[in-house]
Write an enzyme that holds these catalytic residues in place. Structure first.
Site, PDB file in Angstrom:
ATOM      1  CE  LYS A   1      -7.808  -1.514  13.427  1.00  0.00           C
ATOM      2  NZ  LYS A   1      -8.744  -2.600  13.025  1.00  0.00           N
TER       3      LYS A   1
ATOM      4  CG  ASP B   1      -2.603  -5.233  11.418  1.00  0.00           C
ATOM      5  OD1 ASP B   1      -2.680  -3.995  11.549  1.00  0.00           O
ATOM      6  OD2 ASP B   1      -2.941  -6.039  12.304  1.00  0.00           O
TER       7      ASP B   1
ATOM      8  CB  ALA C   1       0.162  -7.650  13.810  1.00  0.00           C
TER       9      ALA C   1
ATOM     10  NE  ARG D   1      -8.996  -9.205  13.856  1.00  0.00           N
ATOM     11  CZ  ARG D   1      -8.581  -8.005  14.282  1.00  0.00           C
ATOM     12  NH1 ARG D   1      -7.829  -7.907  15.379  1.00  0.00           N
ATOM     13  NH2 ARG D   1      -8.899  -6.908  13.640  1.00  0.00           N
TER      14      ARG D   1
HETATM   15  O1  MRU Z   1      -7.885  -4.540  14.750  1.00  0.00           O
HETATM   16  P1  MRU Z   1      -6.652  -4.420  15.601  1.00  0.00           P
HETATM   17  O2  MRU Z   1      -6.877  -3.628  16.838  1.00  0.00           O
HETATM   18  O3  MRU Z   1      -6.021  -5.772  15.862  1.00  0.00           O
HETATM   19  O4  MRU Z   1      -5.639  -3.597  14.696  1.00  0.00           O
HETATM   20  C1  MRU Z   1      -4.354  -3.348  15.196  1.00  0.00           C
HETATM   21  C2  MRU Z   1      -3.517  -2.510  14.320  1.00  0.00           C
HETATM   22  O5  MRU Z   1      -3.895  -2.143  13.225  1.00  0.00           O
HETATM   23  C3  MRU Z   1      -2.114  -2.227  14.795  1.00  0.00           C
HETATM   24  O6  MRU Z   1      -1.685  -0.985  14.362  1.00  0.00           O
HETATM   25  C4  MRU Z   1      -1.159  -3.297  14.248  1.00  0.00           C
HETATM   26  O7  MRU Z   1      -1.646  -4.581  14.498  1.00  0.00           O
HETATM   27  C5  MRU Z   1       0.207  -3.168  14.811  1.00  0.00           C
HETATM   28  S1  MRU Z   1       0.299  -3.629  16.503  1.00  0.00           S
HETATM   29  C6  MRU Z   1       1.917  -3.568  16.985  1.00  0.00           C
END
Ligand code: MRU
Length: 346
Positions: free
Chosen positions: A248, A237, A48, A89
């Site tokens: 995730k 996120d 994120a 996204r």
């Molecule tokens: O699909 P991604 O790899 O962008 O998903 C990332 C995550 O779910 C992380 O846990 C979240 O963004 C936190 S990152 C500090």
């Protein structure tokens, strides 16, 4: 991070291509907003906070060659660029937060000549990046208070330096605990389907010389039953005003397992990841990604052609499963709704 995840060099956005890790550490240079959009879409840059930072620099690339001379014309182009980046996204709110900050900065400096306004926007993107570095350190400091010497910690996906400007959120807690000479052992879920845990989290922790053991997502329950972990820490996120947390896919399941085994489940995230416009997690948009991520995980088909597939990239963990939210402003405990209200009113 031994190498910067996101950097602005000579008018270009330089990113680690995270789709290639851990086999290859390669940097890519984005010179256009379209390249930044693509890098976010296919997860060359991901996590994120990192998505937000990339989008801020993407905005700069998108307006840099504008030949507008009046603010109204410039604003039209800026809106077009930020609207476009917003389609990359849907779930991580940091993307929309950073784009709004870029638009607000332009509006606040609209009296400037356009070349100076462009410089001001570049400075804002640099600030977003720099602030994120400081925020991650603060999250690490606060979160490390929850970590005792000898603890086993489970994490899911990657919330490390790769997902931020540097140092991470959930992993910042582990890096800081380690700097405080606490001995910890991390269990990293592989994180199907894109394997951010296996490819990225283990890579980062091994470089920091933190003990890490990779497990398949389906092994978390057994690891908890065997009392190998004493807490779970994940990133986020988007967090709604009541504490419901999108992260995730698979995070929700881990939180349920933690509750059953009476293990505290912590979420580490900067305040830019909170969406106080959403009362609950019900309205958080969940990205659905391509079938091939599941049927052809490494380019080789593992399911019959024509099989129906559902591939949501995120899930929402209800606030009642979360023991605390670790932010740069401190640790927030339940009741989240009232405590978050106080935090965001300050
Ligand atoms: O699909 P991604 O790899 O962008 O998903 C990332 C995550 O779910 C992380 O846990 C979240 O963004 C936190 S990152 C500090």
């Amino acid at each position: 991070m031994p190498v910067a995840t996101i950097e602005w060099t000579d008018g270009k956005l330089c990113l680690i291509d995270q789709t290639l890790l851990p086999n290859e550490l390669r940097h890519i240079e984005c010179e256009t907003v379209e390249q930044v959009w693509e890098a976010i879409k296919v997860l060359r840059v991901r996590g994120a906070p990192a998505i937000g930072i990339a989008a801020a620099f993407g905005t700069v690339l998108g307006i840099w060659d504008s030949d507008a001379t009046r603010y109204s014309d410039f604003k039209e182009e800026l809106d077009h660029v930020t609207d476009y980046l917003a389609t990359s996204r849907p779930t991580a709110v940091n993307l929309f937060w950073a784009l709004a900050r870029m638009r607000d900065t332009a509006a606040a400096h609209q009296e400037l000549p356009i070349p100076a306004l462009k410089d001001r926007l570049l400075a804002e993107a640099q600030s977003i990046r720099k602030e994120d570095q400081e925020i991650c350190r603060a999250i690490g400091r606060h979160g490390a208070e929850l970590i005792q010497d000898g603890m086993g910690i489970l994490t899911h996906c990657n919330a490390g330096g790769l997902a931020t400007a540097d140092y991470g959120t959930a992993l910042a807690v582990m890096f800081t605990a380690r700097e405080q000479n606490k001995k910890i052992h991390v269990f990293a879920d592989e994180t199907r389907p894109l394997l951010q845990g296996a490819r990225l989290t283990t890579w980062e922790l091994m470089q920091a010389q933190i003990d890490v053991t990779l497990i398949c997502d389906s092994m978390a329950a057994q690891v908890m039953r065997e009392k190998r972990v004493q807490c779970v820490i994940v990133g986020a996120d988007r967090i709604a005003a009541n504490g419901d947390t999108a992260n995730k896919i698979g995070t929700y399941g881990v939180a349920i397992l933690a509750k059953y085994h009476q293990i505290p489940f912590y979420v580490a995230a900067p305040t830019s990841t909170f969406d106080m416009t959403l009362a609950t997690g019900e309205d958080i948009p969940i990205e659905v990604r391509s079938d091939e991520e599941i049927t052809e995980p490494t380019g080789k088909r593992i399911a019959p052609i024509g099989v129906q597939v559902y591939n949501p990239a995120f899930d929402v963990t209800p606030a009642e499963l979360i023991a605390a939210l670790i932010t740069e402003k401190g640790i927030i405990y339940p009741p989240f709704e009232s405590n978050l209200k106080i935090l965001f009113q300050k």
